[in-house]
Design a protein around this motif. Structure first.
Motif, PDB file in Angstrom:
ATOM      1  N   VAL A 185     -11.461   2.962  -7.556  1.00 40.95           N
ATOM      2  CA  VAL A 185     -11.962   1.979  -6.932  1.00 40.95           C
ATOM      3  C   VAL A 185     -11.268   0.366  -6.746  1.00 40.95           C
ATOM      4  O   VAL A 185     -11.198  -0.091  -5.741  1.00 40.95           O
ATOM      5  CB  VAL A 185     -13.398   1.721  -7.446  1.00 40.95           C
ATOM      6  CG1 VAL A 185     -14.070   0.694  -6.692  1.00 40.95           C
ATOM      7  CG2 VAL A 185     -14.287   2.839  -7.189  1.00 40.95           C
ATOM      8  N   GLN A 186     -10.685   0.174  -7.874  1.00 39.71           N
ATOM      9  CA  GLN A 186     -10.011  -1.048  -7.950  1.00 39.71           C
ATOM     10  C   GLN A 186      -8.883  -1.152  -7.004  1.00 39.71           C
ATOM     11  O   GLN A 186      -8.424  -2.047  -6.467  1.00 39.71           O
ATOM     12  CB  GLN A 186      -9.471  -1.454  -9.391  1.00 39.71           C
ATOM     13  CG  GLN A 186      -8.986  -2.790  -9.359  1.00 39.71           C
ATOM     14  CD  GLN A 186      -9.499  -3.953  -9.232  1.00 39.71           C
ATOM     15  OE1 GLN A 186     -10.805  -4.089  -9.674  1.00 39.71           O
ATOM     16  NE2 GLN A 186      -9.320  -4.872  -8.184  1.00 39.71           N
ATOM     17  N   GLN A 187      -8.163   0.261  -7.069  1.00 44.83           N
ATOM     18  CA  GLN A 187      -7.073   0.262  -6.056  1.00 44.83           C
ATOM     19  C   GLN A 187      -7.449   0.187  -4.542  1.00 44.83           C
ATOM     20  O   GLN A 187      -6.744  -0.585  -3.861  1.00 44.83           O
ATOM     21  CB  GLN A 187      -6.318   1.846  -6.270  1.00 44.83           C
ATOM     22  CG  GLN A 187      -5.275   2.142  -5.471  1.00 44.83           C
ATOM     23  CD  GLN A 187      -4.581   3.481  -5.772  1.00 44.83           C
ATOM     24  OE1 GLN A 187      -4.446   3.741  -6.939  1.00 44.83           O
ATOM     25  NE2 GLN A 187      -4.324   4.301  -4.739  1.00 44.83           N
ATOM     26  N   LEU A 188      -8.756   0.541  -4.438  1.00 40.43           N
ATOM     27  CA  LEU A 188      -9.126   0.506  -2.815  1.00 40.43           C
ATOM     28  C   LEU A 188      -9.441  -0.878  -2.666  1.00 40.43           C
ATOM     29  O   LEU A 188      -9.146  -1.336  -1.576  1.00 40.43           O
ATOM     30  CB  LEU A 188     -10.331   1.279  -2.696  1.00 40.43           C
ATOM     31  CG  LEU A 188     -10.439   3.051  -2.769  1.00 40.43           C
ATOM     32  CD1 LEU A 188     -11.666   3.420  -2.612  1.00 40.43           C
ATOM     33  CD2 LEU A 188      -9.311   3.414  -1.841  1.00 40.43           C
ATOM     34  N   VAL A 189     -10.017  -1.795  -3.760  1.00 41.87           N
ATOM     35  CA  VAL A 189     -10.275  -3.253  -3.417  1.00 41.87           C
ATOM     36  C   VAL A 189      -8.992  -3.906  -3.197  1.00 41.87           C
ATOM     37  O   VAL A 189      -8.724  -4.633  -2.415  1.00 41.87           O
ATOM     38  CB  VAL A 189     -11.089  -3.822  -4.641  1.00 41.87           C
ATOM     39  CG1 VAL A 189     -10.915  -5.282  -4.548  1.00 41.87           C
ATOM     40  CG2 VAL A 189     -12.151  -3.006  -4.592  1.00 41.87           C
ATOM     41  N   ASP A 190      -7.974  -3.509  -4.026  1.00 36.09           N
ATOM     42  CA  ASP A 190      -6.625  -4.208  -3.868  1.00 36.09           C
ATOM     43  C   ASP A 190      -5.816  -3.872  -2.483  1.00 36.09           C
ATOM     44  O   ASP A 190      -5.148  -4.783  -2.255  1.00 36.09           O
ATOM     45  CB  ASP A 190      -5.413  -3.540  -4.954  1.00 36.09           C
ATOM     46  CG  ASP A 190      -6.082  -4.122  -6.409  1.00 36.09           C
ATOM     47  OD1 ASP A 190      -6.836  -5.038  -6.549  1.00 36.09           O
ATOM     48  OD2 ASP A 190      -5.419  -3.535  -7.563  1.00 36.09           O
ATOM     49  N   GLU A 191      -5.954  -2.747  -2.030  1.00 37.62           N
ATOM     50  CA  GLU A 191      -5.481  -2.373  -0.929  1.00 37.62           C
ATOM     51  C   GLU A 191      -6.408  -2.870   0.441  1.00 37.62           C
ATOM     52  O   GLU A 191      -6.018  -2.800   1.711  1.00 37.62           O
ATOM     53  CB  GLU A 191      -5.460  -0.728  -0.742  1.00 37.62           C
ATOM     54  CG  GLU A 191      -4.430  -0.358  -1.714  1.00 37.62           C
ATOM     55  CD  GLU A 191      -4.527   0.944  -1.700  1.00 37.62           C
ATOM     56  OE1 GLU A 191      -5.318   1.759  -1.057  1.00 37.62           O
ATOM     57  OE2 GLU A 191      -3.629   1.748  -2.410  1.00 37.62           O
ATOM     58  N   ALA A 207      -2.329  -0.578 -10.489  1.00 38.07           N
ATOM     59  CA  ALA A 207      -2.914   0.901 -10.179  1.00 38.07           C
ATOM     60  C   ALA A 207      -2.553   1.244  -8.721  1.00 38.07           C
ATOM     61  O   ALA A 207      -2.566   2.513  -8.667  1.00 38.07           O
ATOM     62  CB  ALA A 207      -4.506   0.557 -10.341  1.00 38.07           C
ATOM     63  N   SER A 208      -2.353   0.380  -8.122  1.00 38.76           N
ATOM     64  CA  SER A 208      -1.912   0.683  -6.708  1.00 38.76           C
ATOM     65  C   SER A 208      -0.752   1.496  -6.397  1.00 38.76           C
ATOM     66  O   SER A 208      -0.395   2.291  -5.364  1.00 38.76           O
ATOM     67  CB  SER A 208      -2.125  -0.582  -5.561  1.00 38.76           C
ATOM     68  OG  SER A 208      -1.198  -1.328  -5.909  1.00 38.76           O
ATOM     69  N   THR A 209       0.108   1.474  -7.444  1.00 37.10           N
ATOM     70  CA  THR A 209       1.566   2.080  -7.075  1.00 37.10           C
ATOM     71  C   THR A 209       1.561   3.435  -7.846  1.00 37.10           C
ATOM     72  O   THR A 209       2.598   4.236  -7.771  1.00 37.10           O
ATOM     73  CB  THR A 209       2.402   1.128  -8.069  1.00 37.10           C
ATOM     74  OG1 THR A 209       2.235   1.238  -9.483  1.00 37.10           O
ATOM     75  CG2 THR A 209       2.618  -0.057  -7.298  1.00 37.10           C
ATOM     76  N   ARG A 210       0.210   3.749  -8.638  1.00 42.25           N
ATOM     77  CA  ARG A 210       0.201   5.138  -9.229  1.00 42.25           C
ATOM     78  C   ARG A 210      -0.407   6.124  -8.341  1.00 42.25           C
ATOM     79  O   ARG A 210      -1.520   5.846  -7.756  1.00 42.25           O
ATOM     80  CB  ARG A 210      -0.578   5.003 -10.512  1.00 42.25           C
ATOM     81  CG  ARG A 210       0.276   4.214 -11.570  1.00 42.25           C
ATOM     82  CD  ARG A 210      -0.696   3.841 -12.820  1.00 42.25           C
ATOM     83  NE  ARG A 210      -0.920   5.198 -13.539  1.00 42.25           N
ATOM     84  CZ  ARG A 210       0.201   5.653 -14.392  1.00 42.25           C
ATOM     85  NH1 ARG A 210       1.257   5.094 -14.609  1.00 42.25           N
ATOM     86  NH2 ARG A 210      -0.236   6.715 -15.074  1.00 42.25           N
ATOM     87  N   GLY A 217     -10.752  17.947   7.082  1.00 39.71           N
ATOM     88  CA  GLY A 217      -9.470  18.038   6.441  1.00 39.71           C
ATOM     89  C   GLY A 217      -9.747  17.565   4.771  1.00 39.71           C
ATOM     90  O   GLY A 217      -9.344  18.001   3.788  1.00 39.71           O
ATOM     91  N   SER A 218     -10.475  16.361   4.637  1.00 36.71           N
ATOM     92  CA  SER A 218     -10.469  15.908   3.460  1.00 36.71           C
ATOM     93  C   SER A 218     -11.922  15.034   3.245  1.00 36.71           C
ATOM     94  O   SER A 218     -12.444  14.783   3.972  1.00 36.71           O
ATOM     95  CB  SER A 218      -9.437  14.892   3.112  1.00 36.71           C
ATOM     96  OG  SER A 218      -9.344  13.738   4.131  1.00 36.71           O
ATOM     97  N   VAL A 219     -12.104  14.619   1.875  1.00 35.88           N
ATOM     98  CA  VAL A 219     -13.306  13.913   1.847  1.00 35.88           C
ATOM     99  C   VAL A 219     -13.149  12.535   2.047  1.00 35.88           C
ATOM    100  O   VAL A 219     -12.307  11.833   1.914  1.00 35.88           O
ATOM    101  CB  VAL A 219     -13.910  13.818   0.230  1.00 35.88           C
ATOM    102  CG1 VAL A 219     -14.991  12.984  -0.101  1.00 35.88           C
ATOM    103  CG2 VAL A 219     -13.767  15.446  -0.040  1.00 35.88           C
ATOM    104  N   PRO A 220     -14.110  11.994   2.911  1.00 35.68           N
ATOM    105  CA  PRO A 220     -13.978  10.456   3.350  1.00 35.68           C
ATOM    106  C   PRO A 220     -14.160   9.543   2.111  1.00 35.68           C
ATOM    107  O   PRO A 220     -14.992   9.900   1.222  1.00 35.68           O
ATOM    108  CB  PRO A 220     -14.843  10.381   4.425  1.00 35.68           C
ATOM    109  CG  PRO A 220     -15.944  11.398   4.358  1.00 35.68           C
ATOM    110  CD  PRO A 220     -15.135  12.666   3.723  1.00 35.68           C
ATOM    111  N   VAL A 221     -13.514   8.447   2.124  1.00 30.65           N
ATOM    112  CA  VAL A 221     -13.796   7.504   1.034  1.00 30.65           C
ATOM    113  C   VAL A 221     -15.199   6.991   1.179  1.00 30.65           C
ATOM    114  O   VAL A 221     -15.829   6.640   0.132  1.00 30.65           O
ATOM    115  CB  VAL A 221     -12.789   6.192   1.395  1.00 30.65           C
ATOM    116  CG1 VAL A 221     -13.171   5.171   0.198  1.00 30.65           C
ATOM    117  CG2 VAL A 221     -11.308   6.990   1.222  1.00 30.65           C
TER     118      VAL A 221
END
Length: 488
Positions: free
Chosen positions: A138-144, A472-475, A426-430
């Motif tokens: 979730v923090q990665q989503l915030v950073d992005e 976290a966003s690079t992992r 195809g995939s689960v939406p965020v």
């Protein structure tokens, strides 16, 4: 000016079904450590205890400011290496992990290392800030910029962490060195507090409490009133004048899993209706083989203050050695009974099923069996979740497993609705407004379902730390990196 730390550590089992405390805490005159063992992994209490046991001797070392960060990093790397060795020696420990926050005092500065989603806060004058940044999806989503901080606190996948101590070579913590001021008050806490109590309430508690002991007690009390289902551990430390008349105690305080075999504690009597109900639930589960009894963990663990003096250094060394010995003893317990308390979700002949045990075998011995086969077809799920089910999805308990099944059922319904319009699912939406609303712009989500949502969300504020290390966003998080996305 010389400074000292006045500290208090508290830990509570929480109101959930867990029969053991997987958190560990250590507070001493020079060292504060909080580790939250992974609830969705084997032997989280072992992992957190081992980390505390490895770091505890630092409390007795005289470390300069120019070396403090490096000393912390070396100790954490050694603790991670010991996790690897323990898992190689004992297959029952495979998959264990833990978050870690460590603060090492050096002169008037604090060296800090942090990995995972346990949090540290600083109350300084009129300001209050979170000084760690969660290593979470979730923090990665915030950073992005894909999710607002307000929405992050209630996101169903906020418990998915992207970096923790798991014994892997890339488990690198964020580190920093910060100056302290007289009157500073630090709080270290596991997500049993921050996921259930808002940051504004935490700030109010820290401002109103006159002592670290009162603040720590109040944090536990409010977390229980918020119906925290997780173990909750807090460490509160005040920066005080070391040359003053009222010198703080120098006796270390150890709580949670690391203290389980160090001290003989009387059983705390549950006082609130919720605590009584939780205690009865755990006892009933233990009686029918659904969990191990925890006769000494129903109430708050209080690390009593001792008196300082010439013997304090000897006491710290002795306790550090006892922590290590206790950790070694933990690894000897029988794993078969433990596996009977574990659940996960996986495929069984094309259908989603709930399994009891752990998703691994030891030679010819199977450590799990099918508990319930549901009507949800794996083929109806989004491709992301099909892969997750095939690999297995860890659950905290049977209730959490059933919750995850219902999440999968909702996704299967959504996919059938989408497929009826001729659009591939195809995939689960965020984010989604309802299970039946098709996503016109699906994005890749982690392959791990959330745990049961918290009743009182926590507010995430940006961390004040200026720490080098991998963000976290690079992992990677997703089907190609199952080790990076850890469901708690």
């Amino acid at each position: 000016m010389a400074i000292a730390l006045r500290y208090a550590a508290r830990s509570d089992l929480g109101l959930g079904p867990k029969a053991r405390n997987e958190d560990s805490g250590y507070a001493g005159p020079n060292l504060l450590v909080l580790a939250d063992g992974m609830g969705g992994h084997a032997a989280g209490d072992v992992a957190s205890s081992m980390i505390v046991g490895e770091l505890a001797p630092l409390d007795d070392e005289d470390v300069g400011a120019d070396q403090a960060v490096a000393v912390l990093e070396r100790a954490l790397h050694e603790a991670n290496r010991r996790l690897t060795a323990a898992m190689r020696e004992n297959a029952d420990l495979a998959g264990m992990g833990s978050t870690t926050i460590a603060m090492l005092r050096t002169g008037t500065k604090i060296a800090m290392a942090h990995i995972g989603d346990s949090r540290a806060f600083l109350l300084r004058g009129d300001g209050f800030s979170q000084i760690t940044k969660d290593h979470s999806f979730v923090q990665q989503l915030v950073d992005e910029g894909r999710l607002s901080p307000e929405d992050a606190s209630t996101h169903p996948q906020r418990s998915v962490v992207t970096r923790v101590m798991t014994g892997q070579p890339d488990d690198e913590p964020d580190t920093s060195l910060r100056e302290t001021r007289l009157g500073d008050r630090f709080l270290l806490c596991s997500d049993g507090l921050s996921d259930f109590v808002g940051a504004d309430v935490i700030e109010e508690i820290l401002r109103e409490a006159t002592t670290p002991e009162a603040a720590a007690d109040r944090c536990i009390e409010v977390a229980l009133k918020a119906s925290t289902r997780d173990n909750v551990t807090v460490i509160v430390a005040d920066v005080v004048d070391a040359d003053g008349d009222d010198l703080p105690s120098t006796a270390p305080q150890v709580v949670g899993a690391a203290a389980k075999r160090l001290r003989t504690r009387t059983r705390a009597i549950p006082t609130s209706p919720a605590e009584k109900a939780a205690a009865l639930t755990r006892e009933a589960a233990a009686a029918r083989g659904g969990g191990e009894p925890a006769p000494d963990a129903d109430g708050v663990e209080i690390a009593e203050n001792g008196t300082g003096g010439r013997g304090a250094r000897i006491v710290r060394r002795t306790l550090g050695g006892l922590v290590v010995l206790a950790v070694l003893g933990i690894g000897a317990y029988a794993a078969w009974a433990w596996t009977k308390t574990q659940y996960y979700v996986a495929a069984d002949d094309g259908r989603v099923a709930i399994y009891r045990g752990v998703a691994q075998d030891v030679g010819p011995l199977r450590l799990s069996s099918v508990d319930d086969v549901t009507s949800v077809l794996v083929a109806d799920l989004p491709t992301d979740l099909q892969g997750s089910v095939e690999r297995s999805i860890v659950a905290d308990d049977l209730t959490d497993a059933r919750f995850k099944v219902e999440m999968l059922r909702a996704e299967a319904v959504r996919c059938r609705v989408v497929a009826s319009t001729g659009t591939p699912c195809g995939s689960v939406p965020v984010t989604a407004t309802s299970p039946a609303t098709p996503s016109t712009s699906p994005t890749t989500a982690p392959t791990t379902l959330p745990t049961t949502p918290a009743t009182t969300p926590a507010t995430t504020s940006p961390g004040a730390t200026t720490a080098p290390g991998s963000p976290a966003s690079t992992r990677p998080v997703g089907p190609t990196s199952t080790a990076a996305a850890v469901a708690r």
